[in-house]
Design an enzyme around this catalytic site. Structure first.
Site, PDB file in Angstrom:
ATOM      1  N   ASP A   1       0.866  -1.166   0.000  1.00 10.99           N
ATOM      2  CA  ASP A   1       0.000   0.000   0.000  1.00 10.99           C
ATOM      3  C   ASP A   1       0.911   1.227   0.000  1.00 10.99           C
ATOM      4  O   ASP A   1       1.951   1.228   0.658  1.00 10.99           O
ATOM      5  CB  ASP A   1      -0.876  -0.001   1.251  1.00 10.99           C
ATOM      6  CG  ASP A   1      -1.654   1.290   1.402  1.00 10.99           C
ATOM      7  OD1 ASP A   1      -2.409   1.627   0.478  1.00 10.99           O
ATOM      8  OD2 ASP A   1      -1.478   1.963   2.429  1.00 10.99           O
TER       9      ASP A   1
ATOM     10  N   ASP B   1      -1.458  -0.763   6.145  1.00 14.02           N
ATOM     11  CA  ASP B   1      -1.617  -0.271   7.511  1.00 14.02           C
ATOM     12  C   ASP B   1      -2.956   0.380   7.793  1.00 14.02           C
ATOM     13  O   ASP B   1      -3.158   0.925   8.869  1.00 14.02           O
ATOM     14  CB  ASP B   1      -0.515   0.738   7.841  1.00 14.02           C
ATOM     15  CG  ASP B   1      -0.682   2.043   7.073  1.00 14.02           C
ATOM     16  OD1 ASP B   1      -1.341   2.020   6.014  1.00 14.02           O
ATOM     17  OD2 ASP B   1      -0.166   3.067   7.524  1.00 14.02           O
TER      18      ASP B   1
ATOM     19  N   ASP C   1      -6.974  -1.610   3.980  1.00 13.50           N
ATOM     20  CA  ASP C   1      -6.068  -2.695   3.618  1.00 13.50           C
ATOM     21  C   ASP C   1      -6.479  -4.024   4.247  1.00 13.50           C
ATOM     22  O   ASP C   1      -5.964  -5.076   3.857  1.00 13.50           O
ATOM     23  CB  ASP C   1      -4.638  -2.366   4.071  1.00 13.50           C
ATOM     24  CG  ASP C   1      -4.120  -1.081   3.462  1.00 13.50           C
ATOM     25  OD1 ASP C   1      -4.410  -0.850   2.280  1.00 13.50           O
ATOM     26  OD2 ASP C   1      -3.436  -0.319   4.160  1.00 13.50           O
TER      27      ASP C   1
END
Length: 711
Positions: free
Chosen positions: A393, A589, A593
């Site tokens: 991410d 995080d 996600d």
């Protein structure tokens, strides 16, 4: 963690005074935001998905210590053990019953988990470790009673061996259950995003209610700094919304009357009035919650290596026992057939095999924790060595997830320090993320920041304050209006690559511009290079616009980019990579996600991230250093090597000892005595334990791991 913008007091819903209410601080921002996500607050009480593992840990820990205490007299007063060691059993004739009585307690109480587990493996027709242990302790129990009451040869007095079997296997399973125990719940963390209370407008009064009691059409008040209790449309007010916990986008998003907002997002600077459009299971965050639950429930659970070995050993031991009984009987030695067959079945129980995997995992997870890698799911750790694609991410993982000043463009040469100092002075009373970035930049350059007064802000425009007797304004294009647009030579009005441009105006004249962007972590480039050296594909996923993502990917030399991805679609991107034959590790995080972390072959949560991301992952990085991903790979590969080595030591003993115990060398006059077999069994356990200890020498620091893969 994706940036969380604290709120600041204001007069109430719809009030725009007090602090800045700007779209990205009024800056020029061409990044797109991921779609909304939300969350079901219908089960705010939480979940207890990890309670089962915790119960097993407590069960095996308690049983181990109780059985260890009972095993001491069982072994000490056992005549066969005393004969092997060379001492006399103290006491009178009554002491000969200590081992049988306490040994029976150990078999029925301490051996119960293995007996029930073995029965379960029989019913499922999948023999494994539990059945092999159950077979060995049952044979030892029956044979020992037979020897005790004189029905069988005294050599079959296995009470001491039964005690050791039960204690060692309980220790192994205690270690195993502890390594499997979950420490947090993703679904609990999703529920925690919602406020415990909501303020509903009932006529002219504000009534405090539970978010669960809201219905479509209700009007609720969201104060500055508060979370939105459920999905709705803004009917009054405007605010910069921190949607990072849901969308993954680090910049605040300006929302005003007519815009939709979702549960769990935060109004950073101004109050709002919102009309409820969805509640409970109909909210967007409830959809994410369902994705997490589905992905966790559908995750494949690979067959454990030790169970596979135990299954083969079960059939091997059973076959060897039958052949032993048949051969010795055919040679006319039925008594020897009984002794040899029972000896084979008892020796086949894998002392070392029972510790081979749990001990390695226990030491590996302990060593990992010292290196900043927290392992929640041992199967995730085992799978990491096979990963060939790492999906990062962007926001908060490869980047810092918060804005930073990346450039100062003064109108007059050599005026850079003055531009930044005046901007910091004007922004010093603001809690906006961009304001904090400007003040931090001035401090890092050790600039002298003047004192400001008469601070005020205007939504989507900027801030202004009196500094050294002059009016200083900081904001985006809306601040400029028609002021000096022809003469303006700083601050590219067509900024791209996710850059926010803020102009600094003193007494009506533009003196410069500031460029701010989500800063790339300095360790990210090193991480990507090391992963490439390890033969791993690097993929980035983000809710940002394509040009923003491409700019980051170009700097880091990332192989593949998924941009403009909505939160609910991230798990689908993981599935897409898996459909291409890739073994995927997802590193993230944020709440957005969580489904992707659960869907991936290995989910890795940045420790600075949200609780829900941590709850959905199998591995947690205590730091935000992306190089720790390399530490996980190194740990996985080293752990797997130790597992294989220990399995060969453990299973190798059985493969060699069983034929010798069966009497395969009897024609040349050698039959493995039970005492020698027991000594070899203990020796193999010691070898396995010492080999596992070598994992403690592994250096799992991010720097060492990156250096190892670059070499």
């Amino acid at each position: 963690m994706e940036h969380e913008h604290p709120g600041v007091p204001s007069a109430g819903p719809g009030d725009s005074s007090g602090q800045s209410g700007r779209d990205g601080h009024g800056g020029t921002d061409h990044s797109e935001h991921a779609g909304h996500a939300a969350h079901d607050h219908g089960e705010h009480a939480g979940h207890s998905g990890h309670a089962g593992h915790a119960g097993h840990v407590a069960q095996f820990r308690r049983l181990f210590w109780i059985m260890l205490a009972i095993a001491v007299p069982v072994v000490a007063f056992n005549e066969m053990f005393a004969h092997l060691i060379g001492y006399g059993v103290p006491g009178g004739s009554w002491t000969r019953w200590i081992s049988p009585v306490l040994g029976t307690v150990m078999y029925l109480w301490g051996g119960r988990p293995f007996l029930t587990g073995g029965w379960g493996e029989i019913r499922s027709r999948k023999p494994g470790m539990m059945l092999l242990i159950a077979l060995a302790i049952t044979v030892a129990f029956v044979a020992s009673w037979g020897a005790t009451i004189g029905l069988l040869d005294h050599e079959l007095d296995f009470w001491w061996e039964l005690a050791l079997l039960v204690v060692i296997m309980l220790l192994g399973h205690w270690i195993e259950m502890r390594s499997l125990a979950q420490t947090s719940s993703a679904l609990d963390s999703l529920a925690a995003l919602l406020p415990d209370e909501a303020e509903k407008l009932d006529g002219d009064e504000i009534v405090t209610v539970s978010p669960e009691d809201l219905v479509v059409g209700d009007l609720v008040v969201v104060r500055p700094g508060a979370s939105v209790p459920t999905d709705g449309d803004i009917v009054d007010g405007a605010a910069d919304m921190d949607e990072s916990m849901v969308t993954g986008e680090s910049k605040t998003v300006h929302r005003s009357a007519g815009d939709a907002v979702v549960a769990g997002t935060v109004a950073t600077d101004s109050g709002l009035r919102i009309r409820v459009t969805a509640t409970g299971e109909d909210t967007a965050l409830a959809g994410i919650r369902k994705l997490v639950a589905d992905a966790q429930g559908s995750s494949s659970r690979a067959q454990r290596i030790a169970d596979t070995a135990a299954a083969w050993l079960f059939w091997y031991a059973l076959g060897a026992a039958l052949i032993t009984a048949l051969v010795w009987t055919l040679f006319g030695l039925p008594e020897s057939a009984v002794v040899r067959t029972i000896t084979v079945l008892v020796i086949a129980c894998p002392h070392a095999l029972g510790l081979a995997i749990p001990l390695v995992v226990s030491i590996a997870t302990e060593r990992a924790a010292r290196g900043g890698v927290l392992v929640k799911d041992r199967l995730a750790l085992e799978s990491m060595r096979t990963v060939d694609s790492v999906l990062f991410d962007k926001t908060g993982t490869l980047t810092k997830g918060e804005p930073a000043v990346i450039g100062v463009e003064p109108v007059e040469p050599d005026d850079e320090g003055r531009v930044l100092a005046l901007a910091a002075a004007a922004e010093s009373d603001s809690e906006h993320p961009l304001a904090r970035a400007i003040v931090a930049a001035a401090r890092s350059r050790e600039l002298s920041v003047p004192v400001s007064s008469d601070f005020s802000s205007s939504p989507a425009v900027g801030v202004k304050a009196t500094v050294d007797g002059g009016l200083v304004e900081v904001g985006g294009p809306h601040l400029l209006s028609r002021r000096q647009t022809e003469e303006l030579t700083v601050g590219d009005r067509d900024a791209d690559d996710g850059v926010t441009v803020l102009y600094v105006v003193v007494d009506g004249g533009v003196i410069g511009a500031l460029r701010l962007a989500d800063e790339i972590r300095p360790e990210s480039k090193e991480t990507v290079d090391a992963l490439h050296a390890a033969g791993v594909q690097v993929v980035m996923i983000t809710g940002d616009a394509q040009e923003v993502a491409d700019a980051v990917a170009e700097q880091l030399r990332i192989d593949r980019v998924f941009a403009g991805v909505r939160p609910e679609d991230k798990a689908a991107k993981v599935a897409q990579l898996q459909a291409d034959g890739r073994k995927v590790a997802m590193v993230g995080d944020g709440v957005n996600d969580a489904p992707a972390l659960a869907r991936a072959d290995v989910g890795i949560a940045i420790g600075a991230g949200t609780d829900v991301a941590i709850g959905s992952a199998g591995v947690i990085l205590a730091s935000s250093d992306p190089r720790s991903v390399l530490s996980v790979i190194e740990l996985s590969r080293a752990t797997y090597r130790k597992m294989k080595q220990n399995l060969w030591w453990a299973a190798g003993y059985n493969l060699a000892a069983v034929p010798l115990a069966a009497g395969v060398l009897a024609p040349i006059g050698f039959v493995l005595p039970m005492s020698v077999g027991a000594i070899l069994m203990s020796a193999s356990t010691v070898v396995v334990a010492l080999n596992a200890q070598l994992l403690r020498r592994l250096d799992l620091s991010p720097e060492a791991s990156a250096r190892a893969y670059r070499q």
